[in-house]
Design an enzyme around this catalytic site. Structure first.
Site, PDB file in Angstrom:
ATOM      1  N   ASP A  93      -1.589  52.478  -6.131  1.00 28.08           N
ATOM      2  CA  ASP A  93      -2.873  52.551  -5.431  1.00 28.08           C
ATOM      3  C   ASP A  93      -3.666  53.772  -5.885  1.00 28.08           C
ATOM      4  O   ASP A  93      -3.180  54.621  -6.637  1.00 28.08           O
ATOM      5  CB  ASP A  93      -2.678  52.496  -3.910  1.00 28.08           C
ATOM      6  CG  ASP A  93      -1.970  53.715  -3.379  1.00 28.08           C
ATOM      7  OD1 ASP A  93      -2.025  54.766  -4.046  1.00 28.08           O
ATOM      8  OD2 ASP A  93      -1.355  53.620  -2.296  1.00 28.08           O
ATOM      9  N   HIS A 179     -23.927  44.558 -16.793  1.00 27.15           N
ATOM     10  CA  HIS A 179     -23.593  43.517 -17.769  1.00 27.15           C
ATOM     11  C   HIS A 179     -24.825  42.817 -18.334  1.00 27.15           C
ATOM     12  O   HIS A 179     -24.761  42.185 -19.372  1.00 27.15           O
ATOM     13  CB  HIS A 179     -22.560  42.541 -17.202  1.00 27.15           C
ATOM     14  CG  HIS A 179     -23.101  41.518 -16.264  1.00 27.15           C
ATOM     15  ND1 HIS A 179     -23.350  41.790 -14.946  1.00 27.15           N
ATOM     16  CD2 HIS A 179     -23.455  40.223 -16.444  1.00 27.15           C
ATOM     17  CE1 HIS A 179     -23.811  40.700 -14.361  1.00 27.15           C
ATOM     18  NE2 HIS A 179     -23.897  39.728 -15.247  1.00 27.15           N
ATOM     19  N   GLU A 217     -30.579  32.203  -9.112  1.00 25.93           N
ATOM     20  CA  GLU A 217     -29.195  31.719  -9.100  1.00 25.93           C
ATOM     21  C   GLU A 217     -29.064  30.560  -8.113  1.00 25.93           C
ATOM     22  O   GLU A 217     -29.802  30.506  -7.126  1.00 25.93           O
ATOM     23  CB  GLU A 217     -28.253  32.834  -8.650  1.00 25.93           C
ATOM     24  CG  GLU A 217     -28.268  34.057  -9.533  1.00 25.93           C
ATOM     25  CD  GLU A 217     -27.200  35.051  -9.101  1.00 25.93           C
ATOM     26  OE1 GLU A 217     -26.102  35.006  -9.662  1.00 25.93           O
ATOM     27  OE2 GLU A 217     -27.457  35.848  -8.184  1.00 25.93           O
ATOM     28  N   ASP A 236     -28.213  44.734  -5.044  1.00 21.24           N
ATOM     29  CA  ASP A 236     -27.271  44.013  -5.902  1.00 21.24           C
ATOM     30  C   ASP A 236     -27.887  43.659  -7.261  1.00 21.24           C
ATOM     31  O   ASP A 236     -27.190  43.654  -8.275  1.00 21.24           O
ATOM     32  CB  ASP A 236     -26.827  42.731  -5.172  1.00 21.24           C
ATOM     33  CG  ASP A 236     -25.773  41.942  -5.937  1.00 21.24           C
ATOM     34  OD1 ASP A 236     -24.767  42.563  -6.341  1.00 21.24           O
ATOM     35  OD2 ASP A 236     -25.961  40.729  -6.135  1.00 21.24           O
ATOM     36  N   HIS A 241     -29.928  45.282 -12.588  1.00 26.31           N
ATOM     37  CA  HIS A 241     -30.223  44.321 -13.657  1.00 26.31           C
ATOM     38  C   HIS A 241     -31.724  44.169 -13.923  1.00 26.31           C
ATOM     39  O   HIS A 241     -32.177  44.207 -15.058  1.00 26.31           O
ATOM     40  CB  HIS A 241     -29.651  42.944 -13.317  1.00 26.31           C
ATOM     41  CG  HIS A 241     -28.175  42.942 -13.024  1.00 26.31           C
ATOM     42  ND1 HIS A 241     -27.293  43.757 -13.669  1.00 26.31           N
ATOM     43  CD2 HIS A 241     -27.431  42.216 -12.152  1.00 26.31           C
ATOM     44  CE1 HIS A 241     -26.061  43.541 -13.218  1.00 26.31           C
ATOM     45  NE2 HIS A 241     -26.123  42.611 -12.285  1.00 26.31           N
ATOM     46  N   LYS A 335     -30.619  34.064  -4.468  1.00 27.03           N
ATOM     47  CA  LYS A 335     -29.444  33.190  -4.507  1.00 27.03           C
ATOM     48  C   LYS A 335     -29.797  31.863  -3.839  1.00 27.03           C
ATOM     49  O   LYS A 335     -30.746  31.783  -3.076  1.00 27.03           O
ATOM     50  CB  LYS A 335     -28.278  33.846  -3.776  1.00 27.03           C
ATOM     51  CG  LYS A 335     -27.808  35.133  -4.457  1.00 27.03           C
ATOM     52  CD  LYS A 335     -26.333  35.379  -4.221  1.00 27.03           C
ATOM     53  CE  LYS A 335     -25.850  36.651  -4.871  1.00 27.03           C
ATOM     54  NZ  LYS A 335     -25.721  36.581  -6.338  1.00 27.03           N
TER      55      LYS A 335
HETATM   56  C1  BG6 Z   1     -23.818  40.606 -10.425  1.00 27.41           C
HETATM   57  C2  BG6 Z   1     -24.209  40.471  -8.989  1.00 27.41           C
HETATM   58  O1  BG6 Z   1     -24.013  41.918 -10.863  1.00 27.41           O
HETATM   59  O2  BG6 Z   1     -24.606  39.726 -11.221  1.00 27.41           O
HETATM   60  C3  BG6 Z   1     -24.034  39.042  -8.530  1.00 27.41           C
HETATM   61  O3  BG6 Z   1     -23.422  41.341  -8.203  1.00 27.41           O
HETATM   62  C4  BG6 Z   1     -24.770  38.089  -9.443  1.00 27.41           C
HETATM   63  O4  BG6 Z   1     -24.455  38.889  -7.182  1.00 27.41           O
HETATM   64  C5  BG6 Z   1     -24.431  38.350 -10.899  1.00 27.41           C
HETATM   65  O5  BG6 Z   1     -24.410  36.764  -9.077  1.00 27.41           O
HETATM   66  C6  BG6 Z   1     -25.328  37.542 -11.830  1.00 27.41           C
HETATM   67  O6  BG6 Z   1     -24.865  37.654 -13.143  1.00 27.41           O
HETATM   68  P1  BG6 Z   1     -25.114  36.475 -14.211  1.00 27.41           P
HETATM   69  O7  BG6 Z   1     -24.597  37.040 -15.482  1.00 27.41           O
HETATM   70  O8  BG6 Z   1     -24.354  35.294 -13.715  1.00 27.41           O
HETATM   71  O9  BG6 Z   1     -26.593  36.224 -14.216  1.00 27.41           O
END
Ligand code: BG6
Length: 487
Positions: A93, A179, A217, A236, A241, A335
């Site tokens: 942990d 990402h 999404e 989020d 992003h 979403k």
């Molecule tokens: C994440 C969020 O960083 O990105 C999620 O926490 C979201 O809520 C996701 O669904 C979306 O990523 P992608 O690559 O599927 O567009």
């Protein structure tokens, strides 16, 4: 696709190694890099978690998860076997409990290798894990730590997390992952802007009318409801992003791609963002509806409790500098919308004068649409004459670049590129501390205003395009959302 160059020998330690992110994204990405020949023999993946598994059990679990998360055509028995052979498991942990001695034993003879500590855990554990790594003597000169978002939930907590990690790691060893920066089309934005002469002279307020950035999404909060409910769409998605994409669209040309060139320019954009007024943000939450023909519950029902958390945000941002004065950036994300689609749209101004009397109304402005997902590509909307006699009729047409048609091979997942960049020690596509904090400085006043006003999100039915207030937000400026993605 050409064979990738092998990376350096590495011990890739994943904290949260049995969690959702590791199973859905990190291990599939590492498997694919291995399958494509990018990992040397001396590359181990060491999963650490509190799940108390043994190594055989962990390998079995990973094997079955790979089957779910790697496209069937990309999995082979041989490469799976090879990849599973790289895996180790340690039950421990964050605070030093469990088998830390085993982790020390595993890493005892490899201090000269690159060591990556990927913290796929809640941000409150970033500090404690960093400290425990240091106490166990596991932080070498070639150690890098990867922090998953969210980094904090506001400016103060982000600073706290950054301070805790900075007590152990130098900023040059810290990789804060977003990402979206690893997505092929996002990287292509840099290539389009800075490897072509065509766009850059037009990329400013004399020619651009406005910019739209959309991440839509179809999924709901799902299994991550507990995290998501404490976060919401602004924290989020927008704070990281969408703002990162805005930065890549708006930044000045960096001198070089390496080191801090891109990050310095992104920071200037974040610092030039004007505060968002209350009339320039819409927040909303989905109610029950139909997504892809399937009935889905409303957000509160999924949670089994009423909630004030927004699952949708639309806002108008402004970058106060010479290049972008009076060019709004409209951002929206949500979403449970009617489809999954993400794109950046640069809408140019109308021509100043029509030489064809009577066809002014048809003078649709040019648009450059950069499509991130699905079907990555770039599309330039132009006007053309509709063929045929009987006067001039203007018709919008598009110049299309569909990456799947233009380039062979599959499009790699964002994580594949980013994980290899960490091993290579290339920080360009990662967020620096000052960027994260500047993004929070801009986001936080909006959050505080919502809290102070006890703001209730508006509603939209799942499976629709979002709340009508988002349409009003842009239409009151005489503009419309680019809805081609619904075509
Ligand atoms: C994440 C969020 O960083 O990105 C999620 O926490 C979201 O809520 C996701 O669904 C979306 O990523 P992608 O690559 O599927 O567009």
């Amino acid at each position: 696709m050409s064979t990738p160059v092998t990376v350096a020998p590495c011990d890739f330690v994943v904290f949260g190694g049995t969690g959702d992110l590791a199973m859905r994204k990190l291990l599939p990405a590492l498997y694919l890099r291995d399958r494509d020949g990018q990992l040397p023999d001396a590359f181990r993946v060491i999963a650490v978690s509190r799940a108390g598994m043994d190594e055989a059990g962990y390998r079995d679990k990973v094997e079955s998860e790979l089957r779910q998360h790697v496209p069937a055509g990309e999995l082979s028995a041989e490469s799976t076997r090879g990849f599973l052979g790289r895996l180790h498991y340690v039950s421990a942990d964050a605070d030093g409990g469990g088998d830390w001695h085993r982790l020390r034993d595993l890493l005892a003879d490899t201090a000269d290798r690159v060591r990556v500590c990927y913290l796929a855990v809640a941000p409150k554990l970033f500090g404690p894990i960093s400290t425990t790594l240091a106490e166990n003597g596991l932080v070498t000169e070639r150690t890098r730590v990867v922090l998953e978002k969210p980094i904090g939930a506001d400016l103060a907590s982000a600073r706290h997390v950054n301070d805790q990690v900075a007590a152990v790691f130098d900023e040059s060893q810290i990789y804060r992952i977003d990402h979206y920066l690893g997505k092929e089309t996002v990287q292509n934005l840099l290539v389009m802007r800075f490897a072509n002469m065509l766009l850059e002279p037009l990329w400013n307020s004399s020619t651009v009318d406005h910019v739209q950035i959309t991440v839509a999404e179809t999924i709901g909060a799902g299994q991550r409801a507990e995290y998501y409910d404490g976060s919401g769409a602004l924290r989020d998605m927008v704070q990281n992003h969408l703002l990162q994409m805005l930065c890549l669209v708006a930044m000045e040309p960096p001198t070089r791609i390496e080191n801090d060139g891109v990050r310095d320019e992104k920071l200037k954009v974040l610092e030039a963002l004007a505060p968002v007024g209350p009339a320039d943000v819409v927040r909303a939450q989905y109610t029950a509806g139909l997504v892809d023909g399937r009935a889905v519950p409303g957000y509160g029902d999924e949670l089994d409790a009423p909630s004030n958390t927004e699952t949708y945000v639309a806002l108008k941002a402004e970058v106060h500098n010479w290049r972008w004065r009076n060019v709004p950036f409209y951002l929206r994300t949500g979403k449970r919308l009617d489809r999954r689609a993400s794109e950046i749209v640069v809408v140019f101004k109308r021509v100043p004068h029509s030489i064809w009397p009577g066809v002014e109304a048809d003078m649709t402005p040019n648009r450059l649409v950069i499509r991130l997902q699905p079907d990555e590509g770039v599309r330039m909307h132009m006007l053309a004459k509709e063929p045929g006699p009987g006067g001039i009729r203007l018709k919008p047409v598009s110049l299309d670049l569909a990456f799947a048609e233009q380039f062979e091979g599959r499009t790699p997942e964002a994580y594949e590129r980013l994980l290899m960049d960490v091993v290579r020690g290339n920080p360009t596509l990662f967020m620096r501390r000052d960027e994260v904090e500047a993004a929070w400085s801009w986001t936080e006043p909006v959050l505080r205003r919502w809290e102070a006003a006890g703001d209730r999100p508006k509603q939209y039915a799942a499976g629709t395009a979002g709340p009508s207030a988002a349409t009003t937000l842009i239409e009151r400026d005489g503009r419309t959302w680019h809805e081609e993605m619904r075509a």
